[in-house]
Design an enzyme around this catalytic site. Structure first.
Site, mmCIF file in Angstrom:
data_model
loop_
_atom_site.group_PDB
_atom_site.id
_atom_site.type_symbol
_atom_site.label_atom_id
_atom_site.label_comp_id
_atom_site.label_asym_id
_atom_site.label_seq_id
_atom_site.Cartn_x
_atom_site.Cartn_y
_atom_site.Cartn_z
ATOM 1 N N HIS A 1 0.816 -1.215 0.000
ATOM 2 C CA HIS A 1 0.000 0.000 0.000
ATOM 3 C C HIS A 1 0.854 1.271 0.000
ATOM 4 O O HIS A 1 0.358 2.355 -0.285
ATOM 5 C CB HIS A 1 -0.989 0.003 1.178
ATOM 6 C CG HIS A 1 -0.388 0.252 2.528
ATOM 7 N ND1 HIS A 1 -0.147 -0.761 3.429
ATOM 8 C CD2 HIS A 1 0.004 1.388 3.143
ATOM 9 C CE1 HIS A 1 0.354 -0.255 4.532
ATOM 10 N NE2 HIS A 1 0.464 1.056 4.388
ATOM 11 N N ASP B 1 0.089 -7.587 1.375
ATOM 12 C CA ASP B 1 0.497 -6.189 1.541
ATOM 13 C C ASP B 1 2.015 -6.039 1.581
ATOM 14 O O ASP B 1 2.568 -5.342 2.427
ATOM 15 C CB ASP B 1 -0.128 -5.582 2.804
ATOM 16 C CG ASP B 1 -0.065 -4.050 2.791
ATOM 17 O OD1 ASP B 1 0.194 -3.469 1.720
ATOM 18 O OD2 ASP B 1 -0.251 -3.444 3.866
ATOM 19 N N SER C 1 4.856 2.508 7.738
ATOM 20 C CA SER C 1 4.513 1.334 6.927
ATOM 21 C C SER C 1 5.707 0.851 6.119
ATOM 22 O O SER C 1 6.346 1.619 5.405
ATOM 23 C CB SER C 1 3.387 1.670 5.955
ATOM 24 O OG SER C 1 2.150 1.434 6.547
#
Length: 284
Positions: free
Chosen positions: A131, A161, A236
């Protein structure tokens, strides 16, 4: 209990977001699109920072004014006693762990936002979240020393992911050491390293709060390592490392209150699952 997930956010779409019981939502930790209005949580951070700086400025001004008023009014007060400098020595403990891992951690920038990543081998490959780079086939990675290198996306696994980037100058990179998430125990010390809110090279400490926490990424259920190490938007794709400096997870999401900030519940993809996926992407 299974934590449900929704899709919303960075670009179109932003990537998996988690939803917990009312009063908290788990969101992927990517940066907002450039030019978009700052989220409330970001605004609160900004206001707090401005307030802190304003207070510091006021203190400096007051000190300067006091010094000016005291000129000619007698000798200056004696300086407060200070400890003698400690003898130089090698780093130890978590300081040594952070110093060992930081050169392997990068900031990842794309046209629509960014996040973090870490070097996984000596051939120029960097692991991050899918993402973080969604919708982009190229990115810029910023090394720990501030150098910027162009990278291309060589593959991604949306269900997990995860994505892998590749640069043309692998000698510029320092590979991280991958550990075993299967060896983790609840209570183990861990560090989360990345670029929360664009602050590259940020290190936060915590413990492993839970193992095999079941969450939902998009339409797929997955297990994750839960930690209370502070993780925020921009973390992230960065590494979760153990006290030996071995990567044991890929920081991916947090449970967040209404302000959008960290409340001590973060999630990382276990490295025992992430590493084989990265190897497959690189191989293919």
């Amino acid at each position: 209990m299974v934590l449900e997930a929704a899709m919303r956010g960075l670009g179109s779409p932003r990537g998996p977001e988690f939803v917990t019981p009312p009063a908290a939502a788990i969101v992927p930790q990517d940066l907002p699109r450039k030019g978009a209005p700052p989220p409330k949580g970001r605004l609160l951070v900004t206001v707090a920072l401005v307030a802190a700086l304003t207070g510091a400025t006021a203190g400096v001004a007051a000190g300067a004014a006091g010094a000016w008023l005291s000129e000619g009014a007698g000798p200056a007060p004696a300086a407060l006693p200070r400890a003698a400098p400690a003898p130089s020595a090698g780093l130890s403990g978590l300081s040594a762990t952070a110093a060992r891992v930081l050169p392997s951690v990068v900031s990842v920038e794309t046209g629509g936002g960014g996040g973090s990543g870490f070097v996984v081998d000596g051939r120029g490959h960097i692991l991050t979240n899918a993402h973080v780079i969604r919708g982009s086939d190229r990115a810029t990675v910023v090394l720990n020393d501030g150098r910027r290198i162009n990278a291309r996306v060589i593959g991604e696994d949306d269900d997990e992911d995860l994505a892998v980037l590749e640069v043309d100058y692998p000698r510029e990179l320092t590979p991280a050491t991958l550990g075993r998430s299967g060896d983790l125990a609840v209570g183990d010390q861990v560090l989360a390293i990345g670029s929360p809110l664009g602050l590259s090279g940020t290190v936060t400490a915590g413990i492993v709060s839970a193992l095999d926490r079941e969450v939902r990424l998009g339409s797929v259920r997955r297990t994750a390592v839960q930690t209370d190490a502070s993780i925020n938007p921009g973390n992230s794709g960065g590494p979760l490392v153990n006290a030996r400096g071995e990567v044991v997870g890929v920081n991916t999401a947090i449970a967040s209150g209404r302000g959008g900030g960290n409340i001590g519940i973060g999630f990382a993809i276990p490295i025992d699952r992430a590493a084989p996926i990265a190897e497959r992407i690189i191989r293919n």
